[in-house]
Scaffold this motif. Structure first.
Motif, PDB file in Angstrom:
ATOM      1  N   LEU A 123      20.021 -58.982  51.451  1.00  0.00           N
ATOM      2  CA  LEU A 123      21.304 -59.667  51.340  1.00  0.00           C
ATOM      3  C   LEU A 123      22.263 -59.191  52.435  1.00  0.00           C
ATOM      4  N   LEU A 124      22.286 -57.887  52.662  1.00  0.00           N
ATOM      5  CA  LEU A 124      23.202 -57.343  53.664  1.00  0.00           C
ATOM      6  C   LEU A 124      22.836 -57.838  55.064  1.00  0.00           C
ATOM      7  N   ILE A 125      21.547 -57.810  55.359  1.00  0.00           N
ATOM      8  CA  ILE A 125      21.118 -58.220  56.706  1.00  0.00           C
ATOM      9  C   ILE A 125      21.412 -59.699  56.929  1.00  0.00           C
ATOM     10  N   VAL A 126      21.001 -60.508  55.962  1.00  0.00           N
ATOM     11  CA  VAL A 126      21.199 -61.955  56.121  1.00  0.00           C
ATOM     12  C   VAL A 126      22.681 -62.285  56.259  1.00  0.00           C
ATOM     13  N   SER A 127      23.512 -61.674  55.416  1.00  0.00           N
ATOM     14  CA  SER A 127      24.920 -62.068  55.481  1.00  0.00           C
ATOM     15  C   SER A 127      25.584 -61.536  56.747  1.00  0.00           C
ATOM     16  N   MET A 128      25.162 -60.375  57.228  1.00  0.00           N
ATOM     17  CA  MET A 128      25.724 -59.872  58.479  1.00  0.00           C
ATOM     18  C   MET A 128      25.330 -60.776  59.648  1.00  0.00           C
ATOM     19  N   LEU A 129      24.048 -61.164  59.691  1.00  0.00           N
ATOM     20  CA  LEU A 129      23.600 -62.021  60.794  1.00  0.00           C
ATOM     21  C   LEU A 129      24.356 -63.343  60.785  1.00  0.00           C
ATOM     22  N   LEU A 130      24.505 -63.925  59.589  1.00  0.00           N
ATOM     23  CA  LEU A 130      25.189 -65.214  59.546  1.00  0.00           C
ATOM     24  C   LEU A 130      26.675 -65.065  59.845  1.00  0.00           C
ATOM     25  N   ALA A 131      27.250 -63.942  59.432  1.00  0.00           N
ATOM     26  CA  ALA A 131      28.663 -63.723  59.757  1.00  0.00           C
ATOM     27  C   ALA A 131      28.830 -63.632  61.277  1.00  0.00           C
ATOM     28  N   LEU A 132      27.909 -62.948  61.947  1.00  0.00           N
ATOM     29  CA  LEU A 132      27.982 -62.846  63.409  1.00  0.00           C
ATOM     30  C   LEU A 132      27.858 -64.226  64.039  1.00  0.00           C
ATOM     31  N   LEU A 133      26.901 -64.991  63.506  1.00  0.00           N
ATOM     32  CA  LEU A 133      26.686 -66.336  64.045  1.00  0.00           C
ATOM     33  C   LEU A 133      27.940 -67.188  63.882  1.00  0.00           C
ATOM     34  N   LEU A 134      28.555 -67.079  62.712  1.00  0.00           N
ATOM     35  CA  LEU A 134      29.696 -67.942  62.426  1.00  0.00           C
ATOM     36  C   LEU A 134      31.000 -67.364  62.967  1.00  0.00           C
ATOM     37  N   ASN A 135      30.932 -66.243  63.659  1.00  0.00           N
ATOM     38  CA  ASN A 135      32.128 -65.676  64.262  1.00  0.00           C
ATOM     39  C   ASN A 135      32.252 -66.092  65.725  1.00  0.00           C
ATOM     40  N   ILE A 213      33.096 -61.529  53.445  1.00  0.00           N
ATOM     41  CA  ILE A 213      33.753 -60.232  53.628  1.00  0.00           C
ATOM     42  C   ILE A 213      33.451 -59.701  55.036  1.00  0.00           C
ATOM     43  N   PHE A 214      32.204 -59.811  55.463  1.00  0.00           N
ATOM     44  CA  PHE A 214      31.861 -59.399  56.829  1.00  0.00           C
ATOM     45  C   PHE A 214      32.642 -60.224  57.856  1.00  0.00           C
ATOM     46  N   LEU A 215      32.688 -61.513  57.589  1.00  0.00           N
ATOM     47  CA  LEU A 215      33.342 -62.415  58.540  1.00  0.00           C
ATOM     48  C   LEU A 215      34.821 -62.057  58.674  1.00  0.00           C
ATOM     49  N   ALA A 216      35.451 -61.806  57.511  1.00  0.00           N
ATOM     50  CA  ALA A 216      36.860 -61.440  57.549  1.00  0.00           C
ATOM     51  C   ALA A 216      37.043 -60.154  58.351  1.00  0.00           C
ATOM     52  N   GLY A 217      36.089 -59.231  58.211  1.00  0.00           N
ATOM     53  CA  GLY A 217      36.170 -57.984  58.966  1.00  0.00           C
ATOM     54  C   GLY A 217      35.992 -58.225  60.454  1.00  0.00           C
ATOM     55  N   LEU A 247      33.470 -50.315  63.785  1.00  0.00           N
ATOM     56  CA  LEU A 247      34.684 -50.862  63.181  1.00  0.00           C
ATOM     57  C   LEU A 247      34.391 -51.541  61.845  1.00  0.00           C
ATOM     58  N   MET A 248      33.163 -51.939  61.651  1.00  0.00           N
ATOM     59  CA  MET A 248      32.800 -52.632  60.413  1.00  0.00           C
ATOM     60  C   MET A 248      32.360 -51.672  59.320  1.00  0.00           C
ATOM     61  N   THR A 249      32.207 -50.384  59.642  1.00  0.00           N
ATOM     62  CA  THR A 249      31.624 -49.483  58.640  1.00  0.00           C
ATOM     63  C   THR A 249      32.366 -49.479  57.301  1.00  0.00           C
ATOM     64  N   PRO A 250      33.702 -49.571  57.262  1.00  0.00           N
ATOM     65  CA  PRO A 250      34.325 -49.600  55.927  1.00  0.00           C
ATOM     66  C   PRO A 250      33.830 -50.783  55.098  1.00  0.00           C
ATOM     67  N   LEU A 251      33.615 -51.908  55.746  1.00  0.00           N
ATOM     68  CA  LEU A 251      33.170 -53.082  55.001  1.00  0.00           C
ATOM     69  C   LEU A 251      31.667 -53.041  54.737  1.00  0.00           C
TER      70      LEU A 251
ATOM     71  N   GLY B 216      43.206 -63.436  51.743  1.00  0.00           N
ATOM     72  CA  GLY B 216      42.521 -64.726  51.676  1.00  0.00           C
ATOM     73  C   GLY B 216      41.204 -64.607  50.941  1.00  0.00           C
ATOM     74  N   THR B 217      40.460 -63.534  51.237  1.00  0.00           N
ATOM     75  CA  THR B 217      39.178 -63.343  50.567  1.00  0.00           C
ATOM     76  C   THR B 217      39.387 -63.177  49.063  1.00  0.00           C
ATOM     77  N   THR B 218      40.380 -62.393  48.717  1.00  0.00           N
ATOM     78  CA  THR B 218      40.657 -62.189  47.292  1.00  0.00           C
ATOM     79  C   THR B 218      41.031 -63.505  46.610  1.00  0.00           C
ATOM     80  N   ALA B 219      41.903 -64.251  47.279  1.00  0.00           N
ATOM     81  CA  ALA B 219      42.307 -65.538  46.704  1.00  0.00           C
ATOM     82  C   ALA B 219      41.091 -66.435  46.513  1.00  0.00           C
TER      83      ALA B 219
END
Lengths: 336, 296, 447
Positions: A123-135, A213-217, A247-251, B216-219
């Protein structure tokens, strides 16, 4: 958004280069010692008072709404409680029965562990890859994001059970696709050896929340840092490793911890796909699903509560360990 | 379809060592791949939308998207099925959702600010407690919570669904915001403090605008969770005129008799619309917005 | 001010929670006192009651109509209506029971009734019957008895009787050249009928669904063969060898390809209107009698031109294997308005107009006058009429009354299905699975 100019003005006082360096070069305490002692005391007290003012609603909610039910369930875990009549104290009986006289409990532990071990990293890998793609900057980005997020928006809607059978059933989409390549396979949901796989797939299908969440980060990473790194001759992979990841480590920390907790508590997928049974042949008997069966169907809420507190203990130990590791690899913006 | 942005060609010209490829071609390939993947991923959803336009007794006849005829009767009969009334349920769901989002944003953000930025006694203990509340499966606190709300005579009202959000019971969002706020450089509030800003001003003027992605994420998540919540409304709302959309949807299913899958799919499609709409709006405002107004 | 009050209230309840928890077993909930005023259901029919039932849109609609009629006849009565789908209904009910807040009028079946009678959360209806507040004169005795608990008292008044029948796709049966089963057919006949039909089934269609994991089929089989389901303590009353015989019968059919595969069995949707039978994918299966109409409707769309019928269960040396599974309303022990609750139950079950309105939506009307009126009603669909007539036939043969011990629905049914699954998937021998089932069921049943 009306406050944005104020924020912008302030951000300009930040030296851009300091954002990129993640070494712990200035402990806050060192800075504070420069101030006169009395002022520290005063500002410290003021800060504590302010903190507790900010915390009032949460503390109230904690005491009135959360802690009471939690402690009550802890008490129930030492009782025999069938919901319909009063609880009866049985000491540690529920806890000992769990590990000595309940093969289905052990089965549910095994199923859950396998599920956590496989689904969380994927789940983590897939969502990170897609977040990168969609960023990236490209056309139809908004539309793509919404579409990738769509399955997660559906929640545990009642329609999903029907849809899932359609995809993974004996005559389902997956098998029709496999048939094109000449592969024959029976039902995926109906086979004890494959049923867990389909639930893991369902989990991956709703990767959207983790991805968002990744994307927002990623959106929060200042472009200047990437540009600066590019100037220094860093390639895309290098930039990802030395700029994005730190920079993404907190997320990453957040998503890993929460993903693991959620996976251990995973209920809906198995409930929806197996119709609440954990079948076929207990192959999708998740921990909380079994807990729910015991508590609500078999009217054994004392036992269910004991199960819940065992899970809490395991997750607390895991979280404590994970927080301890965080000091070695998670970098916060407030540590500079 | 030229999709390259102004910044990229600049980067490329600086580094000519990179392989020069046709940007149009790569864009086409990239979009084609994404669309392929999306179609596979979304086929079940597409099928559901298609099913909502099929005559009811042909819905489960196969994986195809088309039936013998196209019909709107599922929408007509689903929208007000007997004593069910979806215009009512949508209104109710909106009310509960909006109040929950507002509560979550206020309660979670101020709590998160305290944990992320302020020093106070028992901070570690309280933070551990915060996380601890997430570790217990909700199934076992359901009964004591019901007893509590029943004693308060909150049954058949929206209070049990809304009030907890105003008291920050969703530790997940507090933790999320803490993590977000902690990624913001502390120099920001330090300098504000030197300028004489109080904590509330720092919170509202600096942290809040910069933490927009977290807000935004929370909302968004609160919207999804509240909008799709089934168990809470099931336990606390009896009267059909108080029902929310998920209760209305589940009424189409009857394991002991006859289920109305046509109306179920039709109303499921409609119930997705507000969330999708909210997502598109909120990501425009928040994900895009922050990149230009925030740390630049 | 407001906040203070709320704080106080919540604090007080939190304290109350813990107090009541710690004082467990003081006998505060020592069961319904038979001598509370109004326990005989006599008194003014007025005020609020809550009524809960399971079901979807159509049943909500019909029940609401009946409630509205009841309110119209009894001014001053209000009814808080609560409904949910079957499984969710019981989740909610149990949470409410934990809060001593059950609705006054609760819909239940024999399959779960003793979970509740054991814990004294229901009132016996016998005093209300004696006082005349509830009338059982027009309900067959065998049906009324299905509402009794293990202690012999009447706890719910059956208003609708479901039975399980053998559903047969007559079109497929004719194509296979096996025709229809003769009246009074027994299990061996049934088995050979299925085996013979399988030889000429179209590709991908089986003569039967797998009955090995179906508790109701097994109950029918035990009744026909004179086996006892439960003993007086509520434990299993039949022998392991009975169970292995039953499972071997189905295993034999499964291995010959007469039934569907175990994968198909576990993949099948549970609702009868979405079953393989309703989609023309099997020729026969056990089918709740009142699912005949919805299943026929599904079949008309899934396999146009095919038709279904339902037959009574196979017979045996001990007669018909049919058992009744009625649903009805019970009165909760925490009910504060017993006269109105009793009047409502009586109205729902016995009133002719109410019966006509509800139209046997949840099993055939148990009141014979209501039933006859429905059968005579020209607006009743042919399939529905067939359901009611089959019921009438079954009930005329004085069917056995099964008293299900506490834990039947949650333990027996669940374990039975799982244990057979282990066999069908080849993970256990029939004997091992029977051992497992006996251990699991006997550990929990009757408690």
């Amino acid at each position: 958004m009306s406050d944005a100019p104020a924020a912008k003005e302030l951000t300009e006082t930040v030296r851009p280069e300091s954002l990129g360096t993640i070494t712990d070069d200035g402990p806050r305490s060192a800075r504070q010692t420069r101030r006169p002692k009395s002022r520290i005391m005063k500002s410290k007290t003021r800060e504590a008072i302010a903190a507790y003012v900010f915390l009032i609603p949460w503390i109230l909610g904690m005491i009135l709404l959360t802690l009471g039910p939690m402690l009550y369930s802890l008490y129930l875990s030492f009782t025999q409680y069938d919901l319909l009549s009063d609880p009866r104290w049985v000491g540690l009986q529920n806890y000992t029965r769990m590990f000595t006289a309940d093969p289905r409990y052990l089965k549910s532990v095994a199923v859950t562990l396998v599920y956590v071990a496989i689904s969380v990293p994927l789940l983590l890998i897939v969502s990170m890859l897609l977040a990168l793609l969609l960023n990236r900057n490209m056309k139809f980005l908004t539309g793509y994001r919404a579409l990738f997020y769509l399955p997660s928006l559906m929640g545990a809607s009642v329609a999903i059970a029907a849809l899932w059978r359609l995809v993974f059933g004996a005559q389902g989409l997956v098998n029709q696709a496999l048939a094109i390549f000449g592969i024959e396979h029976g039902s995926w949901v109906g086979n004890p050896d494959d049923a867990l796989t389909t639930i893991i797939t369902l989990t991956l299908w709703v990767f959207g929340s983790t991805m968002i969440i990744f994307l927002a980060g990623l959106r929060q990473i200042p472009k200047e840092l990437h540009e600066a790194a590019t100037m220094d001759g860093a390639g895309a992979i290098r930039r990802f490793i030395s700029v994005t990841i730190p920079l993404m480590t907190p997320l990453i920390f957040f998503n890993t911890l929460m993903g693991t907790i959620h996976a251990f508590q995973s209920f809906t997928g198995a409930y929806v796909v197996s119709g609440g049974t954990g079948g076929p042949a207990d192959s999708t008997l998740f921990y909380t699903l079994y807990l729910y069966q015991r508590g609500f169907a078999q009217l054994d809420m004392g036992y269910a509560s004991a199960m819940a507190w065992v899970l809490l203990a395991v997750l607390a130990a895991f979280s404590a360990f994970f927080f301890w590791t965080a000091r070695f690899w998670v970098h916060y913006g407030d540590e500079r | 379809m030229t999709t390259t942005t102004p910044t990229r060609p600049a980067a490329r010209t600086i580094y000519p060592t990179k392989k020069v490829t046709n940007p149009v071609l790569t864009a086409v390939i990239r979009h084609a791949l994404i669309i392929c993947f999306l179609v596979i991923m979304l086929y079940p959803v597409i099928w559901m939308v298609a099913a909502s336009f099929k005559p009811e007794n042909e819905i489960f006849n196969g994986l195809g998207l088309f039936a013998s005829r196209f019909t709107l009767e599922n929408y007509a009969s689903g929208w007000s099925a007997g004593s069910l009334n979806f215009s009512r349920y949508f209104m109710n769901s909106f009310l509960v959702t909006v109040l929950s989002i507002a509560g979550n944003l206020v309660a979670c953000s101020i709590t998160a600010y305290a944990f992320a930025r302020l020093e106070f006694p028992f901070k570690k203990f309280l933070f551990a407690l915060l996380l601890g509340t997430m570790l217990l499966p909700s199934q076992v606190t359901m009964v004591p919570q019901y007893i509590l709300f029943n004693q308060l005579e909150w049954i058949n009202t929206y209070l049990p669904l809304v009030v907890p959000h105003w008291f920050g019971v969703d530790a997940f969002f507090i933790f999320l915001m803490v993590q977000f706020i902690r990624t913001l450089p502390r120099e920001l509030d330090e300098s504000a403090r030197i300028d004489g800003c109080g904590h509330f001003r720092i919170f509202s003027r600096i942290i809040l605008p910069l933490a927009m992605p977290a807000i935004g994420t929370t909302a968004m998540f609160t919207f999804i969770n509240t909008w799709n919540d089934f168990l809470g409304p099931l336990l606390y709302l009896n009267r059909t005129e108080l029902w929310t959309v998920p209760l209305g949807l589940s009424a189409f299913l009857d394991a002991t008799s006859e289920s109305a899958f046509g109306p179920l799919f039709a109303m499921s499609v409609l119930s997705l619309a507000p969330i999708v709409g909210f997502f598109i709006v909120s990501q425009r405002l928040l994900l895009e917005g922050v990149a230009t107004t925030g740390l630049k | 001010m407001k906040l203070q009050r709320a704080t106080f209230l919540a604090g007080a309840t939190a304290a109350a929670l813990l107090l009541s928890a710690c004082g467990g077993g003081t006998g505060a909930n020592s069961g319904p006192a038979a001598d509370v005023p109004g326990a005989d259901g006599k008194g003014e029919v007025k005020g609020d009651i809550a009524a809960a039932w399971w079901g979807g849109t159509s049943r909500i609609e019909l029940t609401n109509k009946v409630i509205d009629m009841f309110i119209a006849e009894n001014p001053g009565v209000t009814v808080d209506r609560q409904s949910a789908d079957f499984a969710k209904y019981f989740d909610k009910l149990n949470v409410q029971a934990a809060s001593k807040d059950l609705p006054c009028v609760v819909q239940l079946q024999g399959r779960q009734i003793n979970d509740y009678t054991k814990r004294n959360v229901l009132l016996p209806l016998d005093p209300m019957v004696e006082s005349g507040a509830i009338d059982i004169a027009d309900i067959p005795k065998a049906v009324v008895d299905a509402g009794r608990g293990t202690d012999g008292k009447l706890y719910f008044l059956p208003y609708g009787a479901a039975y399980d029948a053998v559903g047969v796709n007559t079109t497929l049966a004719e194509q296979a050249g096996v025709g229809t089963l003769s009246e009074g057919y027994d299990w061996p006949e049934f088995i050979s009928y299925l085996s013979k039909a399988q030889e000429k089934m179209p590709d991908g269609v089986n003569a039967s669904n797998n009955g090995g994991g179906r508790p109701n089929y097994f109950i029918g089989w035990t009744q026909a063969n004179g086996k006892k389901l439960f003993n007086d303590e509520g434990k299993l009353g039949f022998e392991k060898s009975d169970l292995t015989e039953y499972w071997k019968m189905w295993e034999d059919l499964r291995q010959k390809g007469v039934t569907v595969t175990p994968q198909q069995s576990s993949e099948e949707p549970t609702a009868p209107d979405q079953s393989y039978l309703a989609h023309g994918q099997v020729m026969s299966d056990t089918l709740p009698g009142n699912a005949f109409t919805p299943a026929s409707k599904t079949l008309s769309g899934a396999a146009p031109g095919q038709a279904l019928t339902t037959l009574p269960y196979p017979s045996g040396p001990s007669g018909s294997g049919n058992a009744l599974y009625p649903s009805g309303f019970a009165v909760s022990a925490n009910c504060q308005n017993i006269p109105t609750a009793a009047a409502f139950i009586n109205y729902f079950t016995n009133d002719l107009e109410a019966g006509k309105t509800f139209a046997s939506d949840n099993g055939a009307a148990t009141n014979t006058k209501v039933l006859d009126a429905q059968i005579a009603d020209p607006s009743m669909s042919a399939t529905k009429k067939h359901e009611l007539e089959t019921y009438k036939k079954i009930v005329s043969e004085d069917p056995p009354t099964i008293v299900f011990p506490a834990g039947y629905q949650s333990v027996f049914e669940n374990s039975f299905k799982r244990a057979y699954e282990e066999v069908a998937f080849g993970r256990m021998s029939v004997d091992q699975a029977a051992d497992k089932f006996f251990d699991e069921a006997n550990a929990k049943l009757g408690q």
